[in-house]
Every structure is written in structure tokens, then in C-alpha cells.
Design a protein around this motif. Structure first.
Motif, short mmCIF file in Angstrom:
data_model
loop_
_atom_site.label_atom_id
_atom_site.label_comp_id
_atom_site.label_asym_id
_atom_site.label_seq_id
_atom_site.Cartn_x
_atom_site.Cartn_y
_atom_site.Cartn_z
N GLN A 74 61.36 29.48 33.86
CA GLN A 74 61.38 28.50 33.58
C GLN A 74 59.95 27.50 33.90
O GLN A 74 59.48 28.17 34.82
N ILE A 75 59.94 26.47 33.32
CA ILE A 75 58.82 25.68 33.75
C ILE A 75 58.70 25.44 35.36
O ILE A 75 59.69 24.90 35.79
N GLY A 76 57.48 25.70 35.89
CA GLY A 76 57.43 25.60 37.47
C GLY A 76 57.68 26.92 38.02
O GLY A 76 57.23 27.11 39.37
N ILE A 95 53.84 28.55 35.69
CA ILE A 95 54.28 28.49 34.16
C ILE A 95 54.26 26.72 33.98
O ILE A 95 54.92 26.19 34.58
N THR A 96 53.46 26.35 32.97
CA THR A 96 53.41 24.96 32.45
C THR A 96 54.41 24.84 31.02
O THR A 96 54.32 23.70 31.10
N ALA A 97 54.25 25.90 30.55
CA ALA A 97 54.93 25.66 29.18
C ALA A 97 55.56 26.95 28.88
O ALA A 97 55.01 27.85 28.93
N LEU A 98 56.80 26.78 28.19
CA LEU A 98 57.42 28.14 27.48
C LEU A 98 58.06 27.54 26.39
O LEU A 98 58.72 26.67 26.08
N ILE A 99 57.39 28.23 25.19
CA ILE A 99 58.47 28.25 23.77
C ILE A 99 58.76 29.60 23.66
O ILE A 99 58.11 30.50 23.19
N PRO A 100 60.24 29.78 23.47
CA PRO A 100 60.65 30.85 23.40
C PRO A 100 60.21 31.86 22.25
O PRO A 100 60.20 31.19 21.03
N ASN A 101 59.65 32.95 22.49
CA ASN A 101 59.32 34.04 21.53
C ASN A 101 57.92 33.44 20.66
O ASN A 101 57.53 34.04 19.65
N GLN A 102 57.25 32.49 21.39
CA GLN A 102 56.24 31.97 20.79
C GLN A 102 54.88 31.80 21.84
O GLN A 102 53.80 31.97 21.51
N GLN A 104 53.71 31.22 26.17
CA GLN A 104 53.57 30.90 27.50
C GLN A 104 52.12 30.33 28.13
O GLN A 104 51.08 30.68 27.81
N SER A 105 52.22 29.30 28.81
CA SER A 105 51.26 28.52 29.29
C SER A 105 51.38 28.60 30.73
O SER A 105 52.30 28.07 31.44
N THR A 106 50.02 28.88 31.43
CA THR A 106 50.21 28.83 32.89
C THR A 106 48.83 27.95 33.34
O THR A 106 47.75 27.73 32.80
N LYS A 107 49.01 27.49 34.54
CA LYS A 107 47.85 26.81 35.13
C LYS A 107 47.71 27.78 36.62
O LYS A 107 48.57 28.18 37.23
N MET A 108 46.30 28.02 37.07
CA MET A 108 46.08 28.89 38.04
C MET A 108 45.09 28.13 38.94
O MET A 108 44.18 27.39 38.49
N ALA A 109 45.33 28.33 40.27
CA ALA A 109 44.41 27.71 41.34
C ALA A 109 43.82 29.03 42.04
O ALA A 109 44.58 29.71 42.82
N PHE A 110 42.58 28.98 42.31
CA PHE A 110 41.91 30.36 42.87
C PHE A 110 41.34 29.62 44.18
O PHE A 110 40.46 28.69 43.86
N GLU A 111 41.71 29.91 45.21
CA GLU A 111 41.31 29.38 46.42
C GLU A 111 39.88 29.48 46.79
O GLU A 111 39.14 30.47 46.55
N GLY A 112 39.18 28.49 46.78
CA GLY A 112 37.68 28.17 46.86
C GLY A 112 36.86 28.74 45.69
O GLY A 112 35.47 28.69 45.50
N GLU A 115 39.95 26.16 39.16
CA GLU A 115 41.26 26.07 38.38
C GLU A 115 40.85 26.67 37.21
O GLU A 115 39.83 26.43 36.54
N ALA A 116 41.95 27.18 36.28
CA ALA A 116 41.95 27.53 35.27
C ALA A 116 43.54 27.55 34.54
O ALA A 116 44.27 27.40 35.04
N THR A 117 43.33 27.48 32.95
CA THR A 117 44.57 27.62 32.26
C THR A 117 44.71 28.61 31.29
O THR A 117 43.53 29.32 31.30
N SER A 118 45.81 29.25 31.30
CA SER A 118 45.83 30.24 30.47
C SER A 118 47.12 30.19 29.27
O SER A 118 48.00 29.45 29.60
N ASP A 119 47.00 30.62 28.01
CA ASP A 119 48.06 30.68 27.26
C ASP A 119 48.12 32.05 26.47
O ASP A 119 47.29 32.94 26.28
#
Length: 172
Positions: A74-76, A95-102, A104-112, A115-119
Motif C-alpha cells: 500500500q502507499i506508505g 511507495i507513493t502511488a500504486l495503480i494495479p497492473n499499471q 508503481q511510484s516511489t520516493k527515495m531519500a539518500f542520506e547525505g 532525494e529522487a523519485t522513481s516510476d
């Protein structure tokens, strides 16, 4: 000596111009076609635990310390890691977004490191699924000059990850 100074000034000018031409936004994407329906492919990315089964960065440190939080699938849903290896570091991916079978979106935080986002976007193509995996980040000057190196590193990692996903998804 004058010739050396002129060359040095030209090189510096080119670097300064390159910083502004390249810009601060970084985008990378790679795709693959997997001979499996979108539902099966999606089952390998709809939670952080499922994603980490094929995530190419998980194998970089066998001593990686992982913690999961949130509700799986689930989101979160979140994975945080700690590593003593410099090329792995510490961070979290959520995970920041999920659309079933279509999608997945995530956000990433890398210490130091920022940040980045990924789809990860799935598109059914007959009996196969096209998977497009993207990463977006901001790179400040002058680190944005590393874009060609980043493309090389990301290309190797994304290729490995997508091949891992393909093998998992195409298993009977």
C-alpha cells in the motif's frame, strides 16, 4: 606560459557553460518487454519486499541492514537500509502511488546525497508487458556535470534489475 593560460581559460569556460547547459534536473529511464501479463509483472513490484527481490542494489552489500514499515503493498510501504559500504550508504524508499497492473511510484531519500523519485510503468503489449523504469532527481551545480557517469552507472543497474524482473515474471 601564455598558451597554457589560454587553454586553461578555455577549459574553465567550457566547464562553466556545460554546467548551465546540462541543467539541474536529472532523468534516466530504461525499458524492457517481458513475456508475461501485466498482473504477473505487477506482483513483483507492488510492495517494497517484492521490489527488493529483483532490486539490483540489494546484492551490493550482503551485510545490508533492512527495515520495513507501513502496510505492505500500500502507499506508505517503506524500506530503509543501512550499509557500511560507501557505494550503498543509508536511505529509505517509500511507495507513493500504486495503480494495479499499471504503475508503481516511489520516493527515495539518500542520506547525505539528496532525494529522487522513481516510476515503474507497465503497458500491456499483446501477451507481453512493456516495463519502463524511470528515475528523476535534482543535481546541483557542479555535480550535474556527472550526468554522463550517472547514465553509465544507472544503465548498468537498471539493465540488471529489469533482467532480474524479467526472469522472475517469466517463470511458469
Amino acid at each position: 606560459m601564455k598558451k597554457f593560460l589560454k587553454i586553461l581559460l578555455v577549459v574553465l569556460a567550457v566547464l562553466v557553460i556545460a554546467m548551465f547547459v546540462i541543467g539541474e534536473k536529472y532523468h534516466y529511464e530504461k525499458s524492457i518487454v517481458i513475456n508475461a501479463p501485466a498482473e504477473k509483472v505487477y506482483s513483483h513490484l507492488n510492495s517494497m519486499k517484492a521490489f527488493n527481490e529483483w532490486n539490483p542494489w540489494m546484492k551490493l552489500d550482503p551485510q545490508l541492514q533492512s527495515t520495513y514499515s507501513g502496510v505492505s503493498g500500500q502507499i506508505g510501504d517503506q524500506h530503509c537500509w543501512k550499509s557500511d559500504k560507501k557505494d550503498v550508504g543509508n536511505g529509505c524508499q517509500e511507495i507513493t502511488a500504486l495503480i494495479p497492473n499499471q504503475k508503481q511510484s516511489t520516493k527515495m531519500a539518500f542520506e547525505g546525497q539528496g532525494e529522487a523519485t522513481s516510476d515503474i510503468v507497465l503497458t500491456q503489449e499483446g501477451n507481453a508487458t512493456k516495463v519502463v523504469w524511470t528515475l528523476d532527481a535534482e543535481k546541483e551545480y557542479p555535480s550535474n556535470l556527472m550526468k554522463p557517469m550517472m547514465d553509465y552507472w544507472m544503465g548498468k543497474s537498471y539493465e540488471e534489475g529489469l533482467q532480474n524482473l524479467k526472469k522472475l515474471s517469466e517463470k511458469p
